[in-house]
Each structure stands twice: as structure tokens, then as C-alpha cells.
Design a protein around this motif. Structure first.
Motif, mmCIF file in Angstrom:
data_model
loop_
_atom_site.group_PDB
_atom_site.id
_atom_site.type_symbol
_atom_site.label_atom_id
_atom_site.label_comp_id
_atom_site.label_asym_id
_atom_site.label_seq_id
_atom_site.Cartn_x
_atom_site.Cartn_y
_atom_site.Cartn_z
ATOM 1 N N VAL A 197 28.757 -7.593 28.833
ATOM 2 C CA VAL A 197 28.781 -7.492 27.371
ATOM 3 C C VAL A 197 27.862 -8.561 26.760
ATOM 4 O O VAL A 197 27.922 -9.751 27.130
ATOM 5 C CB VAL A 197 30.224 -7.665 26.839
ATOM 6 C CG1 VAL A 197 30.239 -7.688 25.307
ATOM 7 C CG2 VAL A 197 31.114 -6.568 27.352
ATOM 8 N N LYS B 90 30.382 -4.288 23.301
ATOM 9 C CA LYS B 90 31.790 -4.386 23.655
ATOM 10 C C LYS B 90 32.490 -3.093 23.303
ATOM 11 O O LYS B 90 32.236 -2.492 22.253
ATOM 12 C CB LYS B 90 32.430 -5.557 22.904
ATOM 13 C CG LYS B 90 33.883 -5.812 23.289
ATOM 14 C CD LYS B 90 34.413 -7.055 22.574
ATOM 15 C CE LYS B 90 35.854 -7.316 22.988
ATOM 16 N NZ LYS B 90 36.417 -8.535 22.321
ATOM 17 N N ALA B 91 33.395 -2.647 24.179
ATOM 18 C CA ALA B 91 34.121 -1.393 23.947
ATOM 19 C C ALA B 91 35.118 -1.550 22.806
ATOM 20 O O ALA B 91 35.802 -2.579 22.695
ATOM 21 C CB ALA B 91 34.840 -0.961 25.213
ATOM 22 N N SER C 245 37.431 0.848 22.309
ATOM 23 C CA SER C 245 38.673 1.414 22.855
ATOM 24 C C SER C 245 38.606 1.283 24.374
ATOM 25 O O SER C 245 38.582 0.171 24.885
ATOM 26 C CB SER C 245 38.853 2.865 22.390
ATOM 27 O OG SER C 245 37.714 3.641 22.752
ATOM 28 N N ALA C 246 38.527 2.432 25.065
ATOM 29 C CA ALA C 246 38.487 2.399 26.537
ATOM 30 C C ALA C 246 37.142 1.871 27.019
ATOM 31 O O ALA C 246 36.082 2.276 26.532
ATOM 32 C CB ALA C 246 38.744 3.792 27.081
ATOM 33 N N SER C 247 37.150 0.991 27.985
ATOM 34 C CA SER C 247 35.920 0.418 28.537
ATOM 35 C C SER C 247 35.417 1.279 29.705
ATOM 36 O O SER C 247 36.151 2.070 30.282
ATOM 37 C CB SER C 247 36.171 -1.017 29.005
ATOM 38 O OG SER C 247 37.193 -1.030 29.998
ATOM 39 N N THR D 92 34.239 2.238 33.424
ATOM 40 C CA THR D 92 34.780 1.888 34.744
ATOM 41 C C THR D 92 33.718 2.028 35.820
ATOM 42 O O THR D 92 32.700 2.716 35.641
ATOM 43 C CB THR D 92 35.965 2.806 35.094
ATOM 44 O OG1 THR D 92 35.467 4.144 35.232
ATOM 45 C CG2 THR D 92 37.050 2.758 34.027
ATOM 46 N N GLY E 16 33.315 -8.177 31.478
ATOM 47 C CA GLY E 16 33.817 -7.999 30.130
ATOM 48 C C GLY E 16 34.270 -6.577 29.852
ATOM 49 O O GLY E 16 34.143 -5.672 30.688
ATOM 50 N N ASN E 17 34.778 -6.370 28.654
ATOM 51 C CA ASN E 17 35.278 -5.067 28.209
ATOM 52 C C ASN E 17 34.097 -4.280 27.657
ATOM 53 O O ASN E 17 33.877 -4.210 26.438
ATOM 54 C CB ASN E 17 36.366 -5.273 27.148
ATOM 55 C CG ASN E 17 37.060 -3.970 26.811
ATOM 56 O OD1 ASN E 17 37.076 -3.030 27.613
ATOM 57 N ND2 ASN E 17 37.634 -3.916 25.608
#
Length: 850
Positions: free
Chosen positions: A422, A474-475, A477-479, A481, A508-509
Motif C-alpha cells: 500500500v 488501500k482497500a 472493504s475486502a483486500s 488475496t 498492508g490492506n
């Protein structure tokens, strides 16, 4: 199929290609290298060949998979061709990473080595290399590989490898065999102007002939294809070939179709890998594979060629000169054209079967072996019970090639590592094993004196590239995978890559759209392909022009008159001339002295010869022995005795017909406190001035090249651009149309080991005299007598010598008729004996060759 780069330096499968489609298919089928022709200068002028754009494309395609491309420039080039076109033709291929050129003409050799010092040169089989001595000359001139004559045995190749372990050996392992030594055949040329030395052979050897010995036909009616060898298949003896020192296994067939080239390549890939993986003990040949190769193409079953076969009948396809197919159907019954066949092999829908020459039918069904096939055919065909019909085209093999190799390239395993953090730029790295890592062709200096690379090849074990993408956000909501990223990068579509190892690092997210992941994958693979391609790029640097005068000035003669040379096929005819003061050179034929070669001083006949030679030399006439057209290591003992005899007879030098002879004698006589002269015969081709320069570069100890012979395939206009006073022009001669290890006498069990002349009569009305050269176990086919004495143009050519081949007294008459000043020096009683019609055959003096 997945493909991983590996070190195939132990041996290579070298495949032919007559088109870009075939070139790609044989690479897909497992070829380590492909040899092909551009649209100029190749020895298969009637093959498809590749234009410039296709050549550049196939270079990139081959290099992507770590394969090599060899360009055939293996024809003799005329002066205007070599001066105006050759280098410009080669520059774009060189700059795009061409791996090697295959060369016949020493003039081409000269210019390529001068202009592209880091480009490998392979000496073509057209250079008739038969042993280590001549090959050593070529290595010293700059060759990195020699393509052996097909006539070399395994033991002879092994000897070559032992003497020159640093020189690569390339040998033919599969396909058509020529009846003649490659590079020593003028039959097509003199038949109709289509020169084999220029890539335009019309294959008159595949025509029908009768062999006439002592006035009797010795071949049967169904054995007409006397000069047509069977095809070669070396898979059964592949371990022997590799262990003899052959590095490159060459498949013949630039005129063949895609099915042939691809399938044969795949078989040699299979068995070469089998040998290196399992060793000799684990090397097992599947009969079905040989049967399939026969189905693809054969001329009456296979031979292992000259590697270990006894030359003669077993190597010749006497009954048919083209594809014979394989036995596939037997007629069980014929009821008014309704034919019931028994299948001798599994039959496929689409298989083609031959009834008569040019008449065939196609199977519509699949039929198992021993089952029956019923076909309705016209009653006129002689399909009697018990007759066997051959399959000429196997549809299953054709389909296999199309599915496995055409448009089905190998897949390269690529390792990917992605870094997602991120606030930082997306990074995707790609890595593959460098296809040219530790490849002797790239990345380091070659073992050549004063020769260096002009380009910067990378010699790293891996090729790595990186793609830098947008900043990762940066996400909300859902990041993202690792599983999602892996799904996005592993689908590589129609590229040449498949995923090997993958490493995903997420810090990071992070939010990462799938579109960006796929874009990163596409871009990193594009960058990788560009890096592979650019890894072979180099820049042409034009060399300084050499001073030609420095190479040739010592060859010139100040004499304004052309001097005379006489070549006696029978030394007894030399006695007809009482005074040789007007004759500059005399040649005696090795055949005339062979029977004396082992006897020496106490032999009365040899003493007589020595006395006659001394008489001729007393007039300050130079005397030379004319040597055989080929020299193999298996005949070295015989050759040594011949040279010992020549030295005892005090010859001034030799008429040389092969590099092997030149190098061997130069080394053999090094112990003598004298030097000998060399005249190169017409088959030591000087088609251009660059070839002469290259001959003069040959490092010799005791020999001095004093002269050259005019090429018999150049016309009068073309000769003018090549000849100077160091040349000898044959004005009364017979051209050697073919030099062959085979001999029709032996084919028909009539070999008596006696030198004699006999006839081959073609079914088109041409007669050819055959000479059996038993002393060195080869045969020579001769043309009709060529006589230029009635032409005016020969008098204006700038040559130092005119050569007359004296085979009978009538040839002396021709000499005296045209040079009246010789009358006072000759026994003119022979003039009363002959009044034959004068000869008016001019060879290529006016017409030349294509």
C-alpha cells in the motif's frame, strides 16, 4: 508440451526447412537447430526458402526457445554476385543474431570471415571433406564446424574427431543420399545447365540407365535406376555415430514437406534424448518408429549409408527412384472390380494407396490389421489375387504432425514474483533460465586468433525483467488475496509461457483491480520477450578493405604468350613428342603409375618411367603428378606409396584435387630439404577472385601454390572477371561429371578390381564413359571431349597456360593442328593414321550455368 531450457551441448538435432512454417514446426518437434536458405545463394534453389522478413521472424522464434538458425550460403558464386550482393544480403540476419552460415565457396568463406569475424562458418559437405588434414586447413582459415562427406565411415569420422577434438563435426543421419560426392558432380550441369554447385540439380542420377560392360548389358530390365541410392536412416546406429564424435545430427530434406521434416525431427529428438538419458545399454529402437519413418518416405527400405554398410547393391534402389511406400494391402479376391483386400497394417481413413505409377485410391475407413477392406475400382487395373499394394501416404502421421507440431510451440516456464505494498508502486518480476547461458556461441570470446565479439551478449544464468505499475491503494472493504493475484497471473493465454514458480508478497490492506494484475502480467511477458530477442542483437562494423595486390602479385607472369601444358593419361604417349622445349608443363596421371607405386628402383618399368620423366624435364619443362579426386584415411597407405613413387621420380609438384591431399602431402614431405609446387585442378573451384585469395591464405610448409585451373562451369564472359596469368585454361579435356564411391560394376557383382572403362547409357539417349579407379576404389564418369580450339574467344582470355588432355594419339594431332610451331618437335607419322571428324563440343564455354 512444457519446455525447460537445458544444456544440449553434447549433441544437436539439426533439421531442414524449406519454408517458415516448416522451420517453426521442426523447432516445435524438438530440433536444436534448423538450417534453411534465404532467397539467395542456397544449394536448394527450388526449395521454398525464406524471404528477408521470414528470416528475421524465424531467428526471433528460434532464439526464444534457445534454438539456433544456420543459413545456407552453400553455392559457388560468380564474381558479380559476390561483389554486389553477398554482404548486404547477410547484414540484417547477422545483426539479428544469425548463428552460423554453411559455406561451399572459399570466396564466400573469405568475405564472411572478413566482414563478420564473430559469425560461425560451417564448411559444407559440398567442400568434399573426407579427413582430418583438409578439415584442419578449414579450421585454420576460420571454420568452426565441418560437415563431413556422406561417404565417410564411422572409423574415419572417429579419426577426424581424435585429431581435431576442438572442431565440431556435423554429419547427415537421415534422408536422401547422393550417388556422387557432394561438390564433385557436374552431371546435371552438363546435361542441361542446371548446376548442383549452384543449387539447381535436376537429379539425372534418379533416371533410368543401362550398364554396358564389354558390349554386354549387365543390369536386368527391372534394375534401371543404377545411380539412385536408397535413403538413409541412422537411428539403429545412433550411439555409434555420437561416440565416433559427431556433434550435429543432420537430417536431409529442405525440399521435403512439413510432415516429413517434423516427424523425422521428432524421432531423432526422441532417440538422442534416450541415448543421453539411458546410455547405450538402455538404447532400444521401436520397430514401429522405423515403420512410420518408412511410411513418411523411403526409396526401397533404409540403409545406414557409408557409416558401416558395404557400398554396392544393398545401397541402391534399383527398381524405383522415388518414394516406394510400405506394404499395406493384399488382394484376397477381385470380382469384376470389386476388390477385397486384407490389411497388412492398421489402415486409416485418408490413407493413399498406389495401384500403378500415378494411379492411386484413398481409404474411406479405418481398418484394423488382418481385417478386410472392400473397394470398387476399374476393371482395367491388374489387381490379381495375392498382389500387394503399397501405402504412399499415412493420414494418421500427417494428422499427428499437424496436431503436435504445427502451430503448437513449446511453452517456456517463467517464474513470477509480485510485490504489492500500500502506497508503493506495483512490481512484477519475471525470470527464465537464459536459453543461451554457457552457450559457446554467445557471451564470451571465441577461440579464434585476433577475432572478438562486436556485441554485448548477456551470459547470465537467468534472464530477469521487472514491470513497475501504478501505486497500490488501500482497500476500502475486502483486500486483495494471494489466491486472487495468482489466478490473474497464471492465465497466460496464447503466449509461449507457462507459470513455473510464483511468489506473492502483500504488505498492508491492499486493493488491486484484476485488470491491473492482468495488465502487469501482459507487460512483464512482453518485456521478457523483448529481452530474449535483444539478447541476440549485434551491430555490423564494416572492415577495412584488404590490399589485394599483396596477395596476388607473386602469381603473375610477364610472358605475353600463353604457355602449353600437356596432361598424359598414358605416359607412353609422351614419347611421341621428341622435343619439349615449347611445352611448359607436363602432367602424368596417378593411375598410370599406381601399379608401380610399391616396387621402386629395381623395377625395370619404373626405371623406364624415370628415364622418360628425366628426358622431359631436361627441356626445362615442369613435371607434375595428377592425384586422385578424393582421399580418405582408409586409403592413406596406398596414397603414401604413390607419393613416395612421385618423389623418387623427381616430380616438380602435384596437380591437386582436394584439400585433404594438399594438407597431407605438405605435412608428409616436410622432412625433405626441398619445396614442391602445387597446381589446383578445376574441381578446386575458383568461381571468383575472392576464392583465389582464400586459397593463397592456406598455411603450407613445403608447398607453393603456383597455379589454378579455370572453373569448367563458367562461360567465357564470366571467366574474364576471374582469370589472370596464374590460371590454366583446359582447351582440350574431358570434364569429370561425377566422382562416386559407388561403382556400377560392383553393384552388379562384376567387380574384378581392374581399372577399365565402360558405358552407362541413359534411356534418353546419352552415353557416359565410366572409369573404375580401383587403386582408390571410386568411379569417375566423364563428359564427351571438350574442344575450345576452334573458338576465337579463348585466345583473348588472360591466362598463363593452355592445357591439353592427351588420352590418345588423335589428341596430339589436335594439338599440332593448332600450334604449327610444334610440328618440328613431333613425330608426324601419326598424322597419317587418323582422319577423324573434328570435335566441336564446347562444354560451358558459351552457355555457362544458371
Amino acid at each position: 508440451m512444457d519446455f525447460e531450457f537445458n544444456n544440449r551441448s553434447r549433441a544437436e538435432v539439426l533439421a531442414p526447412a524449406g519454408s517458415i512454417e516448416i522451420a517453426k514446426a521442426v523447432i516445435n518437434a524438438g530440433a536444436d537447430a534448423v538450417y534453411l536458405g534465404g532467397d539467395m545463394f542456397g544449394a536448394r534453389a527450388y526449395a521454398g526458402n525464406l524471404n528477408n522478413e521470414e528470416m528475421l521472424e524465424i531467428l526471433d522464434y528460434a532464439h526464444k526457445f534457445g534454438r539456433k538458425v544456420y543459413l545456407t550460403v552453400n553455392t559457388l558464386l560468380k564474381q558479380n554476385e559476390i561483389d554486389n550482393n553477398l554482404i548486404n544480403f547477410l547484414i540484417p540476419f547477422y545483426e539479428n543474431g544469425l548463428d552460423a552460415v554453411i559455406v561451399q565457396d572459399l570466396g564466400v568463406f573469405n568475405l564472411i570471415h572478413e566482414n563478420f569475424p564473430d559469425l560461425d562458418i560451417h564448411a559444407s559437405t559440398q567442400m568434399t571433406q573426407t579427413g582430418p588434414k583438409g578439415s584442419k586447413i578449414l579450421r585454420e582459415l576460420g571454420a568452426t564446424r565441418v560437415v563431413t562427406s556422406r561417404e565417410m565411415s564411422l572409423s574415419e569420422i572417429s579419426e577426424l574427431h581424435k585429431e581435431l577434438p576442438d572442431l565440431e563435426i556435423e554429419s547427415f543421419v537421415h534422408g536422401a543420399l547422393c550417388y556422387s560426392y557432394s561438390g564433385q558432380c557436374l552431371l546435371s550441369s552438363f546435361n542441361g545447365g542446371r548446376s548442383g554447385n549452384r543449387g539447381r540439380c535436376a537429379q539425372p542420377c534418379r533416371m533410368a540407365y543401362d550398364c554396358m560392360l564389354n558390349g554386354q548389358t549387365i543390369n536386368k530390365n527391372n534394375e534401371k535406376y543404377i545411380l539412385s541410392p536408397k535413403d538413409m536412416c541412422s537411428i539403429p546406429i545412433l550411439p555409434d555415430i555420437i561416440e565416433a564424435g559427431v556433434y550435429s545430427l543432420k537430417i536431409e530434406g529442405r525440399m521435403k514437406n512439413i510432415t516429413y521434416a517434423s516427424y523425422v525431427t521428432s524421432m531423432y529428438r526422441k532417440y538422442l534424448d534416450m541415448y543421453f538419458e539411458r546410455g547405450r545399454e538402455g538404447y532400444k529402437v521401436d520397430k514401429k518408429d522405423i515403420d512410420n519413418l518408412l511410411d513418411i518416405y523411403n526409396r526401397g527400405m533404409f540403409t545406414t549409408g557409408y557409416y558401416n554398410s558395404t557400398k554396392g547393391r544393398e545401397m541402391i534402389s534399383l527398381n524405383r527412384p522415388n518414394h516406394m511406400g510400405t506394404k499395406a494391402l493384399r488382394v484376397l479376391k477381385n470380382v469384376s472390380g470389386k476388390i477385397t483386400f486384407k490389411a497388412l497394417e492398421d489402415i486409416n481413413a485418408g490413407d493413399v494407396f498406389e495401384i500403378e505409377d500415378g494411379i492411386s485410391f484413398t481409404s474411406g475407413n479405418n481398418v484394423k490389421r488382418n481385417d478386410t477392406l472392400v473397394v470398387n475400382l476399374p476393371k482395367k487395373y491388374k489387381l490379381f489375387e495375392g498382389r500387394v499394394i503399397n501405402r504412399m501416404n499415412n493420414a494418421k502421421l500427417k494428422a499427428l504432425v499437424m496436431s503436435e507440431y504445427v502451430d503448437n510451440p513449446p511453452k517456456i516456464k517463467v517464474d513470477l514474483s509480485m510485490y504489492v505494498s500500500v502506497g508503493s508502486e506495483l512490481v512484477l518480476n519475471a525470470s527464465i533460465k537464459n536459453p543461451d547461458y554457457n552457450n559457446k556461441y554467445y557471451g564470451k570470446l571465441k577461440n579464434k586468433k585476433d577475432t572478438y565479439y562486436s556485441n554485448d551478449y548477456e551470459d547470465y544464468e537467468y534472464l530477469d525483467v521487472s514491470y513497475i505499475g501504478p501505486v497500490v491503494s488501500k482497500a476500502k472493504s475486502a483486500s486483495i488475496t494471494k489466491e486472487s493475484i495468482l489466478k490473474g497471473i497464471c492465465a497466460m493465454g496464447d503466449t509461449n509461457f507457462v507459470l513455473g514458480n510464483a511468489e506473492i508478497n502483500i504488505d498492508g490492506n491492499a486493493f488491486l483491480p484484476m485488470g491491473q494484475i492482468k495488465q502487469a502480467r501482459r507487460e512483464v511477458l512482453r518485456l521478457l520477450e523483448e529481452k530474449i530477442k535483444n539478447n541476440h542483437k549485434r551491430t555490423y562494423v564494416k572492415p577495412e578493405i584488404l590490399d589485394k595486390d599483396g596477395l596476388t602479385k607473386d602469381m603473375a607472369s610477364n610472358s605475353e604468350d600463353k604457355k602449353l601444358s600437356l596432361y598424359f593419361k598414358d605416359i607412353d604417349l609422351s614419347k611421341k613428342i621428341t622435343n619439349y622445349s615449347l611445352i611448359s608443363r607436363v602432367y602424368i596421371d596417378f593411375n598410370d603409375l599406381f601399379s608401380l607405386a610399391s616396387k621402386f628402383k629395381d623395377d625395370s618399368k619404373l626405371s623406364e618411367y624415370k628415364e622418360e620423366i628425366s628426358r622431359i624435364k631436361s627441356f626445362n619443362t615442369k613435371l607434375y603428378m595428377a592425384l586422385p579426386h578424393v582421399l580418405k584415411t582408409s586409403h592413406l597407405d596406398t596414397f603414401k606409396k604413390l607419393i613416395d613413387t612421385a618423389i623418387y621420380l623427381d616430380v616438380d609438384g602435384f596437380l591437386i584435387r582436394s584439400l585433404e591431399e594438399l594438407a597431407f602431402i605438405d605435412e608428409y614431405i616436410a622432412k625433405l630439404d626441398r619445396s614442391l609446387d602445387v597446381i589446383l585442378d578445376s574441381n578446386m573451384y575458383v568461381f571468383n577472385t575472392w576464392a583465389k585469395e582464400e586459397f593463397l591464405k592456406i598455411p603450407l610448409n613445403k608447398f607453393k601454390i603456383k597455379g589454378f585451373s579455370a572453373a569448367l562451369e563458367l562461360n567465357e564472359r564470366e571467366l574474364r572477371s576471374v582469370l589472370d596469368e596464374s590460371f590454366e585454361l583446359p582447351v582440350l579435356t574431358t570434364a569429370p561429371l561425377m566422382i562416386s564411391e559407388q561403382c556400377p560394376k560392383r553393384t552388379f557383382n562384376a567387380c574384378n578390381k581392374q581399372r577399365e572403362n565402360y558405358l552407362l547409357k541413359s534411356h534418353k539417349g546419352n552415353d557416359y564413359e565410366i572409369m573404375s579407379i580401383c587403386s582408390f576404389c571410386y568411379m569417375q564418369m566423364n563428359s564427351k571431349k571438350i574442344n575450345l580450339l576452334d573458338t576465337n574467344e579463348y585466345k583473348d582470355l588472360k591466362v598463363g597456360y593452355l592445357r591439353f588432355d592427351i588420352e590418345k594419339e588423335n589428341d596430339l594431332i589436335e594439338l599440332i593442328r593448332h600450334f604449327k610451331k610444334l610440328e618440328d618437335y613431333s613425330l608426324l607419322d601419326i598424322m597419317d593414321k587418323y582422319n577423324e571428324k573434328r570435335i566441336v563440343e564446347y562444354g560451358h564455354f558459351y552457355r555457362g550455368v544458371e
